[in-house]
Scaffold this motif. Structure first.
Motif, short mmCIF file in Angstrom:
data_model
loop_
_atom_site.label_atom_id
_atom_site.label_comp_id
_atom_site.label_asym_id
_atom_site.label_seq_id
_atom_site.Cartn_x
_atom_site.Cartn_y
_atom_site.Cartn_z
N ILE A 96 0.84 -1.20 0.00
CA ILE A 96 0.00 0.00 0.00
C ILE A 96 0.87 1.25 0.00
CG2 ILE A 96 -1.71 1.32 1.32
CD1 ILE A 96 -2.71 -1.41 2.40
N ALA A 97 1.88 1.26 0.88
CA ALA A 97 2.77 2.42 0.98
C ALA A 97 3.52 2.65 -0.34
CB ALA A 97 3.76 2.22 2.12
N ALA A 98 4.01 1.57 -0.94
CA ALA A 98 4.72 1.70 -2.22
C ALA A 98 3.79 2.20 -3.31
CB ALA A 98 5.32 0.35 -2.61
N TYR A 99 2.56 1.78 -3.29
CA TYR A 99 1.57 2.20 -4.29
C TYR A 99 1.35 3.72 -4.22
CZ TYR A 99 -2.89 2.49 -6.79
OH TYR A 99 -3.89 2.84 -7.66
N VAL A 100 1.21 4.23 -2.99
CA VAL A 100 1.00 5.66 -2.80
C VAL A 100 2.24 6.43 -3.24
CG1 VAL A 100 0.63 7.49 -1.10
CG2 VAL A 100 -0.66 5.37 -0.95
N ALA A 101 3.41 5.96 -2.83
CA ALA A 101 4.66 6.64 -3.19
C ALA A 101 4.83 6.70 -4.70
CB ALA A 101 5.84 5.92 -2.55
N ASN A 102 4.54 5.61 -5.39
CA ASN A 102 4.68 5.57 -6.85
C ASN A 102 3.67 6.50 -7.53
OD1 ASN A 102 6.77 3.74 -6.76
ND2 ASN A 102 5.44 1.94 -6.92
N ALA A 103 2.45 6.52 -6.99
CA ALA A 103 1.42 7.37 -7.58
C ALA A 103 1.81 8.85 -7.46
CB ALA A 103 0.08 7.11 -6.89
N ILE A 104 2.37 9.23 -6.31
CA ILE A 104 2.78 10.62 -6.11
C ILE A 104 4.00 10.96 -6.95
CG2 ILE A 104 3.71 12.23 -4.38
CD1 ILE A 104 1.79 11.00 -2.37
N GLU A 105 4.92 10.00 -7.06
CA GLU A 105 6.13 10.24 -7.86
C GLU A 105 5.77 10.60 -9.31
OE1 GLU A 105 10.32 8.02 -9.12
OE2 GLU A 105 8.71 6.90 -8.14
N ARG A 106 4.72 9.97 -9.84
CA ARG A 106 4.33 10.23 -11.23
C ARG A 106 3.80 11.66 -11.42
NH1 ARG A 106 2.25 4.90 -10.71
NH2 ARG A 106 0.14 5.68 -10.37
N ARG A 107 3.48 12.32 -10.30
CA ARG A 107 2.89 13.66 -10.39
C ARG A 107 3.82 14.73 -9.80
NH1 ARG A 107 -2.60 13.71 -7.45
NH2 ARG A 107 -2.54 15.85 -8.25
N ILE A 108 5.10 14.43 -9.70
CA ILE A 108 6.04 15.33 -9.03
C ILE A 108 5.98 16.75 -9.60
CG2 ILE A 108 8.49 15.88 -8.70
CD1 ILE A 108 7.48 13.84 -6.73
N GLU A 109 6.10 16.87 -10.91
CA GLU A 109 6.15 18.21 -11.50
C GLU A 109 4.83 18.96 -11.26
OE1 GLU A 109 7.58 18.54 -15.45
OE2 GLU A 109 9.25 17.15 -15.16
#
Length: 411
Positions: A96-109
């Motif tokens: 779950i934590a990795a899923y959230v981190a990856n989802a946010i990483e895709r929206r960094i800019e």
């Protein structure tokens, strides 16, 4: 045979013959009708219908007391199945934590632009692309690991961040139909059984009523008999669902309350509804971030994010872009937005369904392991406190039917 023929002749000679022999049939039909109506009144209408709540009108017992019923479901059932931490553990918190981190990483800019423009839009948009890229790359490099650590800490602390009872009660208050659907689906066979058996119970008591009227033929007693019959049949029908609590051997048969006999089947349905409707990742996350312990959650978020924002690269670039005062305000904004951003991936329907499958199996296993006394508390509270309403309804309906029968068949 001669004696039976004589009795028949005696009955046939009665002026109220048709009314007399119709007593069991009327009792059966009326009992079926008022039991069916009583079950409907437990659930419907979902919203109050009438003139002056709660006196002149009606609202189903369960939707009217949705918050209280939800509290009972948590206290009597969910709390026995585990804590919020237990539920999340079953759903793999690392994933779950990795899923959230990856989802946010895709929206960094997008995230960085939104935060920076909130504080100084013109300056940020006019900075050279190379300067902005330094910020994007710095955050992109540091944020995934930080988010992973942050989410793992939040999940480790989740029992201190989520009030399960308050979460479920608030959810049921906002969607009373969900509580109705939950009880209807979990107890669907029991409710059908109550309605169907009521006809035969009414028929049996109708013959008793006919016998009483035969020996004590006072017409005024007919409505009284019918009222008592209505009350008793409702009580017997409800009792058969939950009693006896444990199997009782009666000759070659084992007798037990029909709801209790279905523990394995009910476990699957209750687990499915709980995992997919109540204990979803999205609902738990929303409670963590917006519930009564939200301030504690945001402290955890800030503690993890501040090192990124205070690193030499971030401080040098962002202070130049924003100024010292705006930079200080921006750090708080980032922490708040990061907490809110965790909601988006957590409320993804496919992700919630995927995790729900894992939890559903574990919940069903624990429900099957409940004792009979604990298991009956999953449905029994829906009736117990307001059971008297159903009994009174049976008595009133029986009284009305008995009075009508007296007026139509015994003149």
């Amino acid at each position: 045979m001669t004696e039976l023929a004589a009795v028949w002749q005696e009955l046939y000679a009665r002026p109220d013959f048709w009314g007399f022999i119709s007593i069991p049939i009327v009792a059966a039909v009326v009992t079926w009708g008022h039991v069916w109506m009583a079950i409907q009144m437990v659930f419907y209408p979902i919203d109050f219908v009438g003139l002056l709540p709660p006196l002149l009108g009606w609202q189903g017992i369960i939707p009217r007391k949705a918050e209280k019923m939800a509290g009972i479901v948590v206290d009597k059932t969910l709390s026995k199945l585990g804590s919020v931490g237990d539920f999340l553990t079953q759903m793999n918190p690392e994933l779950i934590a990795a899923y959230v981190a990856n989802a946010i990483e895709r929206r960094i800019e997008e995230i960085v632009d939104e935060v920076m423009e909130e504080h100084n839009k013109v300056l940020w948009q006019n900075l050279p692309r190379m300067v902005r890229s330094r910020v994007y790359n710095h955050v992109r490099e540091k944020l995934p690991d930080v988010m992973l650590e942050m989410m793992m800490e939040i999940m480790a602390e989740v029992d201190n961040l989520v009030d399960l009872r308050a979460m479920v009660v608030r959810q049921m208050a906002a969607d009373r139909g969900l509580m109705v659907r939950m009880f209807r689906e979990v107890g669907s066979k029991e409710f059908k059984f109550i309605v169907n058996i009521s006809f035969w119970i009414g028929l049996g008591f109708g013959f008793v009523q006919m016998g009483l009227f035969y020996f004590v033929p006072a017409h005024w007693l007919l409505p009284l008999y019918a009222a008592v019959l209505g009350l008793v049949t409702n009580w017997v029908a409800l009792a058969m669902v939950f009693r006896p609590l444990n199997p009782v051997k009666l000759g070659p048969w084992k007798i037990q309350g029909v709801f209790l006999k279905r523990q394995v089947e009910v476990a699957e349905k209750f687990a499915e509804l709980s995992a997919n409707e109540i204990l979803t990742i999205g609902r738990i996350t929303r409670e963590i971030i917006t519930g009564k312990h939200a301030a504690r959650t945001r402290l955890i978020v800030k503690r993890h994010l501040m090192p990124i924002l205070e690193s030499p690269v971030a401080r040098a670039t962002m202070q130049v872009a924003l100024g010292a005062e705006a930079y200080a305000a921006m750090r708080t904004t980032v922490a708040d937005k990061s907490a809110d951003l965790a909601l988006d991936p957590m409320e993804d329907e496919r992700f919630n369904k995927d995790r729900a499958k894992v939890l559903q199996g574990k919940l069903a296993e624990r429900i099957r392991a409940l004792s009979s006394a604990e298991f009956q508390d999953m449905l029994r509270p829906a009736f117990q406190e307001d059971e008297w309403i159903l009994l009174v309804l049976g008595a009133v309906t029986g009284l009305a039917a008995g009075t009508a029968q007296l007026l139509l068949g015994f003149q």
